[in-house]
Each structure stands twice: as C-alpha cells, then as structure tokens.
Motif scaffolding. Structure first.
Motif, PDB file in Angstrom:
ATOM      1  N   ALA A 169     -13.235   4.755   8.850  1.00  0.00           N
ATOM      2  CA  ALA A 169     -14.427   3.973   9.152  1.00  0.00           C
ATOM      3  C   ALA A 169     -15.555   4.896   9.585  1.00  0.00           C
ATOM      4  CB  ALA A 169     -14.119   2.961  10.248  1.00  0.00           C
ATOM      5  N   GLY A 170     -16.724   4.676   9.001  1.00  0.00           N
ATOM      6  CA  GLY A 170     -17.881   5.477   9.371  1.00  0.00           C
ATOM      7  C   GLY A 170     -17.972   6.814   8.682  1.00  0.00           C
ATOM      8  N   SER A 171     -16.970   7.170   7.864  1.00  0.00           N
ATOM      9  CA  SER A 171     -17.003   8.458   7.168  1.00  0.00           C
ATOM     10  C   SER A 171     -17.867   8.358   5.920  1.00  0.00           C
ATOM     11  CB  SER A 171     -15.583   8.873   6.766  1.00  0.00           C
ATOM     12  OG  SER A 171     -15.107   8.061   5.709  1.00  0.00           O
ATOM     13  N   ALA A 172     -18.078   9.503   5.283  1.00  0.00           N
ATOM     14  CA  ALA A 172     -18.874   9.517   4.056  1.00  0.00           C
ATOM     15  C   ALA A 172     -18.204   8.719   2.938  1.00  0.00           C
ATOM     16  CB  ALA A 172     -19.102  10.960   3.601  1.00  0.00           C
ATOM     17  N   LEU A 173     -16.904   8.490   3.061  1.00  0.00           N
ATOM     18  CA  LEU A 173     -16.167   7.747   2.030  1.00  0.00           C
ATOM     19  C   LEU A 173     -16.000   6.271   2.389  1.00  0.00           C
ATOM     20  CD1 LEU A 173     -13.330  10.250   1.076  1.00  0.00           C
ATOM     21  CD2 LEU A 173     -15.694  10.132   0.294  1.00  0.00           C
ATOM     22  N   HIS A 174     -16.649   5.848   3.454  1.00  0.00           N
ATOM     23  CA  HIS A 174     -16.469   4.469   3.908  1.00  0.00           C
ATOM     24  C   HIS A 174     -16.809   3.460   2.812  1.00  0.00           C
ATOM     25  CE1 HIS A 174     -15.951   1.345   6.899  1.00  0.00           C
ATOM     26  NE2 HIS A 174     -17.143   0.841   6.618  1.00  0.00           N
ATOM     27  N   ALA A 175     -17.726   3.813   1.931  1.00  0.00           N
ATOM     28  CA  ALA A 175     -18.160   2.894   0.882  1.00  0.00           C
ATOM     29  C   ALA A 175     -17.495   3.183  -0.460  1.00  0.00           C
ATOM     30  CB  ALA A 175     -19.680   2.947   0.734  1.00  0.00           C
ATOM     31  N   MET A 176     -16.280   3.724  -0.431  1.00  0.00           N
ATOM     32  CA  MET A 176     -15.560   4.050  -1.664  1.00  0.00           C
ATOM     33  C   MET A 176     -14.403   3.082  -1.853  1.00  0.00           C
ATOM     34  SD  MET A 176     -14.209   7.835  -2.747  1.00  0.00           S
ATOM     35  CE  MET A 176     -13.736   8.213  -4.445  1.00  0.00           C
ATOM     36  N   ARG A 344     -14.572  -2.578  -2.355  1.00  0.00           N
ATOM     37  CA  ARG A 344     -13.360  -3.291  -1.944  1.00  0.00           C
ATOM     38  C   ARG A 344     -12.293  -2.322  -1.449  1.00  0.00           C
ATOM     39  NH1 ARG A 344     -12.236  -7.138  -6.955  1.00  0.00           N
ATOM     40  NH2 ARG A 344     -13.686  -5.695  -7.969  1.00  0.00           N
ATOM     41  N   ARG A 345     -11.599  -2.773  -0.427  1.00  0.00           N
ATOM     42  CA  ARG A 345     -10.418  -2.087   0.070  1.00  0.00           C
ATOM     43  C   ARG A 345      -9.256  -3.048  -0.045  1.00  0.00           C
ATOM     44  NH1 ARG A 345     -12.136   1.258   5.499  1.00  0.00           N
ATOM     45  NH2 ARG A 345     -13.858   2.417   4.560  1.00  0.00           N
ATOM     46  N   VAL A 346      -8.269  -2.659  -0.797  1.00  0.00           N
ATOM     47  CA  VAL A 346      -7.117  -3.522  -1.049  1.00  0.00           C
ATOM     48  C   VAL A 346      -5.904  -2.919  -0.355  1.00  0.00           C
ATOM     49  CG1 VAL A 346      -5.649  -4.538  -2.817  1.00  0.00           C
ATOM     50  CG2 VAL A 346      -8.091  -4.198  -3.276  1.00  0.00           C
ATOM     51  N   GLU A 347      -5.178  -3.738   0.404  1.00  0.00           N
ATOM     52  CA  GLU A 347      -3.947  -3.304   1.051  1.00  0.00           C
ATOM     53  C   GLU A 347      -2.798  -4.191   0.582  1.00  0.00           C
ATOM     54  OE1 GLU A 347      -5.147  -1.117   5.195  1.00  0.00           O
ATOM     55  OE2 GLU A 347      -4.424  -3.174   5.296  1.00  0.00           O
ATOM     56  N   LEU A 348      -1.718  -3.571   0.140  1.00  0.00           N
ATOM     57  CA  LEU A 348      -0.549  -4.291  -0.341  1.00  0.00           C
ATOM     58  C   LEU A 348       0.594  -4.107   0.651  1.00  0.00           C
ATOM     59  CD1 LEU A 348      -0.703  -3.262  -4.117  1.00  0.00           C
ATOM     60  CD2 LEU A 348      -1.803  -5.200  -2.981  1.00  0.00           C
ATOM     61  N   LEU A 349       1.387  -5.165   0.844  1.00  0.00           N
ATOM     62  CA  LEU A 349       2.433  -5.136   1.864  1.00  0.00           C
ATOM     63  C   LEU A 349       3.729  -4.523   1.343  1.00  0.00           C
ATOM     64  CD1 LEU A 349       2.049  -8.636   3.570  1.00  0.00           C
ATOM     65  CD2 LEU A 349       0.891  -6.486   4.096  1.00  0.00           C
ATOM     66  N   PRO A 350       4.326  -3.607   2.095  1.00  0.00           N
ATOM     67  CA  PRO A 350       5.652  -3.079   1.755  1.00  0.00           C
ATOM     68  C   PRO A 350       6.725  -4.156   1.934  1.00  0.00           C
ATOM     69  CG  PRO A 350       4.487  -1.602   3.260  1.00  0.00           C
ATOM     70  CD  PRO A 350       3.737  -2.905   3.246  1.00  0.00           C
ATOM     71  N   SER A 351       7.914  -3.843   1.436  1.00  0.00           N
ATOM     72  CA  SER A 351       9.065  -4.742   1.596  1.00  0.00           C
ATOM     73  C   SER A 351      10.224  -3.950   2.199  1.00  0.00           C
ATOM     74  CB  SER A 351       9.480  -5.343   0.250  1.00  0.00           C
ATOM     75  OG  SER A 351       9.824  -4.313  -0.663  1.00  0.00           O
ATOM     76  N   LEU A 352      11.233  -4.670   2.673  1.00  0.00           N
ATOM     77  CA  LEU A 352      12.403  -4.032   3.288  1.00  0.00           C
ATOM     78  C   LEU A 352      13.645  -4.345   2.467  1.00  0.00           C
ATOM     79  CD1 LEU A 352      13.571  -2.536   5.863  1.00  0.00           C
ATOM     80  CD2 LEU A 352      14.109  -4.836   6.710  1.00  0.00           C
ATOM     81  N   SER A 353      14.403  -3.313   2.110  1.00  0.00           N
ATOM     82  CA  SER A 353      15.681  -3.477   1.420  1.00  0.00           C
ATOM     83  C   SER A 353      16.799  -3.101   2.379  1.00  0.00           C
ATOM     84  CB  SER A 353      15.745  -2.592   0.166  1.00  0.00           C
ATOM     85  OG  SER A 353      14.773  -2.980  -0.788  1.00  0.00           O
ATOM     86  N   VAL A 354      17.644  -4.063   2.719  1.00  0.00           N
ATOM     87  CA  VAL A 354      18.722  -3.827   3.679  1.00  0.00           C
ATOM     88  C   VAL A 354      19.961  -3.328   2.941  1.00  0.00           C
ATOM     89  CG1 VAL A 354      20.208  -4.873   5.428  1.00  0.00           C
ATOM     90  CG2 VAL A 354      17.814  -5.597   5.216  1.00  0.00           C
ATOM     91  N   ARG A 355      20.481  -2.171   3.409  1.00  0.00           N
ATOM     92  CA  ARG A 355      21.677  -1.583   2.786  1.00  0.00           C
ATOM     93  C   ARG A 355      22.669  -1.231   3.886  1.00  0.00           C
ATOM     94  NH1 ARG A 355      17.362   1.363  -0.092  1.00  0.00           N
ATOM     95  NH2 ARG A 355      16.949   0.272  -2.060  1.00  0.00           N
TER      96      ARG A 355
END
Length: 361
Positions: A169-176, A344-355
């Motif tokens: 946030a606030g960096s030169a890449l904030h609008a990328m 746009r900033r897109v965030e995708l949620l990880p999943s958990l695999s129980v072993r």
C-alpha cells in the motif's frame, strides 16, 4: 545436477545487464562456480558481442550500442516472466498458458536467473520484441530487491499483471493489477485444523526469501498470537539458506526438534513442501514421530503428499492464480483503447488437504 552452460551464461548476462557491470569474482560467488569457469563464459559472451571484458570486470553492451526503438506491440504476444527453479510459480504459468492459448495469444516465456534485478533486462527484451502485455512474478528475495524494481515496473507502458505478488500500500506499484493467493487465510486454515485436533502449542517454520514467505511469517504471528486457544507458539527459519535478511536469534535457527522440546509444542506448520519433508526426516532422526509425537501441516502442497507419511497441506490455488491473471490481462488488453478501467487486486483462497501427518492430540 550440473547446470547447463547456456543457462549459466544467461544468468551471467542477466546479472551484468541489470547492474551495468560486475566483477568476475562476484559472479563466480553468486553462481557457485569457479572464477575460471566464469572467465571462459565471459570470453564466449564477449566474442558473441553480448558483453564487454575488462580487467576482472564485465560490462554490459547496452550502454555502448544504439538500441533500436521498440517494435509496436503486435497484439498477439504476451511475455511471461517467472524465476528459474520455482515449481510453485510454474503451476501458475501452466494455468495462464491455458487461458492465453485459448484466446489465440502467443506466449513468450522468460526465465529469470537467481540474481537481483534479473527481470528488468528480460522485460526490456520482451518489449523490444513487441510484447503487447506482461505477466510477471519477480523473485524479490528481499524487500530491497522489491523496492528497487518499483520505479521501472510502475513506468511500464503496456498492460502488466503481477502473479502471486501483492503491491505494498502506498508504493509505486500500488496502482498495478495483481492476482495472488490469500496466504493469511491459508495460515488460518492450518491453525484452525490443528486447534480443532486439540493442539494448543504450535511451531511455525517458514522461509524468509520471498514476499510469500514474509507474508506467511507475519500471518503466523498475528493469527497464533490472537487465537484464544493457542497457549504458546514459536517461529524458526525452515531452511538456513533462505534467510538472507537476518540476523536471527539463536532459537530462530535452532533445529525443529529442539524448538518442539523447548516449547512443549505438539504441532508444526512448515513452509514449503521440500523443506517440510526434510524437516520431518530430521525429526525422525531425533526420535520425534509424525504424527504420533508431532502433527505437521505443510504449506504449498506441490509434493507434500509424496512423503513416506503423506503430509496434510495447505494448497494455494496456484494454477487458478495463473488463469485469473491471464484473464485479467486479456481484459486489460481488450479495453486498453476504450478508456480507463479500475485497477484490480484479486485474492484467491487456499484449501486444506488432510492426510496422515495430523491426528488428534
């Protein structure tokens, strides 16, 4: 396995072009080869006109020749820049490839060597070759590496999307534009799984040589520190070679078995998969059984399921990150002539695999 000669020479070329000049002895140390080997490579690169030799110094030819004006983008090529030896991001690459090829775009893949600033000359070369857009995953081993790339990335004149990198946030890449995994949620999944099994003392072992590693460390401290059922937690470096920024306290570089004993922890979250598998092997060498004595959750899930004891693992949506980034870039290319569209900033949620590496306390 010995590194191919051409790959090593590409790494030398990228290092010199990113800095303007470099000492032969420094290049040899960075590439972990002999000075004689680097001299031979430099002689060949100089013979081809790709470098200039001096007494113990190598200089880029970029400043010494007229660089032709970049070709106008042809609209058909997207350049993808990812670090070498990074299986995690290769999965994102394959996801992006499926979307780009389906749209009729040609992919120009550029592999960045493991040296600071290696991406910039590759991007410049891609633009000279007429790339209309960019998908980028800079290595950024340190915060200084990241900040050094901000000015030229912010000045790119073609659409570009960062993969698995979140601009500060606030960096030169904030609008990328960017697409990344929500690693805070990934840590939340791991902690909730272990707490649900009755574990109250947890050790976190992460790398510290990428934006993902630094995000994970911060998330571990925040989530474990605020969780009402976590009685104690500790952090250590999962791989000594991954800690470039140091220094670290002795307990942060101690063996995992020592930290488990000191804290009374019964569970651990380990980043990434290869480090996790090696740490589990070392636990066995010290008589600590997984999961009988310590439940383990790996973070990455590239090869976590292949261990002698398959590891429960958090899986960031690597291929989906690539697909989403490619889709966003295509939208940006399509709308480029039609006026401004929001970043746009897109965030995708990880999943958990129980072993088999986790069990109730």
């Amino acid at each position: 396995m010995r590194e191919p000669v051409e790959v090593r020479r590409q790494r030398i070329l990228a290092a010199v072009e990113s800095r303007g000049s470099a000492r032969v002895s420094d290049l040899a140390a960075e590439l972990e080869v002999s000075v004689v080997t680097v001299r031979r490579d430099v002689e060949e690169l100089a013979r081809e006109g790709r470098l200039r030799r001096g007494h113990g110094v190598v200089r880029s030819t970029l400043a010494a020749r007229d660089i032709p004006a970049p070709r106008p983008p042809d609209g058909d090529t997207v350049a993808v820049v990812v670090p070498e030896r990074h299986t995690y991001l290769y999965e994102s690459l394959h996801g992006a490839r499926s979307v780009l090829e389906a749209s009729g775009k040609r992919i120009a893949l550029h592999i960045a060597p493991q040296v600071a600033g290696a991406e910039r000359p590759l991007v410049e070369r891609a633009l000279e070759d007429g790339a209309a857009g960019l998908l980028l995953a800079p290595r950024w081993r340190t915060l200084a590496d990241e900040e050094a790339d901000h000015p030229w990335l912010a000045a790119l004149e073609v659409p570009a999307v960062l993969m698995e990198r979140r601009p500060a946030a606030g960096s030169a890449l904030h609008a990328m534009d960017s697409v990344c995994s929500d690693h805070v949620h990934g840590v939340h999944l791991a902690v909730e799984h272990l707490v649900g099994l009755g574990h109250r003392r947890i050790v976190f072992a992460t790398r510290d040589d990428s934006p993902t590693a630094r995000t994970l460390r911060s998330a571990c401290a925040r989530i474990a520190g605020a969780h009402p059922l976590v009685e104690a937690w500790a952090w250590l470096l999962s791989a000594p070679e991954a800690g470039q920024e140091g220094p670290y306290a002795p307990e942060e570089t101690a063996g995992l078995h020592e930290v488990l004993r000191r804290t009374g922890a019964t569970a651990a979250v380990l980043h990434g998969d290869v480090d996790a598998l090696m740490l589990v092997q070392r636990l066995a060498d010290h008589g600590v059984r997984v999961p009988e004595d310590c439940s383990v959750v790996a973070y990455d899930d590239v090869v976590a399921g292949l261990g002698t004891t398959p590891l429960t693992a958090v899986a960031p949506p690597k291929a989906d990150v690539g697909r989403a980034a490619a889709g966003l870039l295509l939208e940006r290319l399509d709308s480029e002539a039609g006026g401004h569209t929001p970043v746009r900033r897109v965030e995708l949620l990880p999943s958990l695999s129980v072993r088999g590496s986790t069990r109730p306390l």
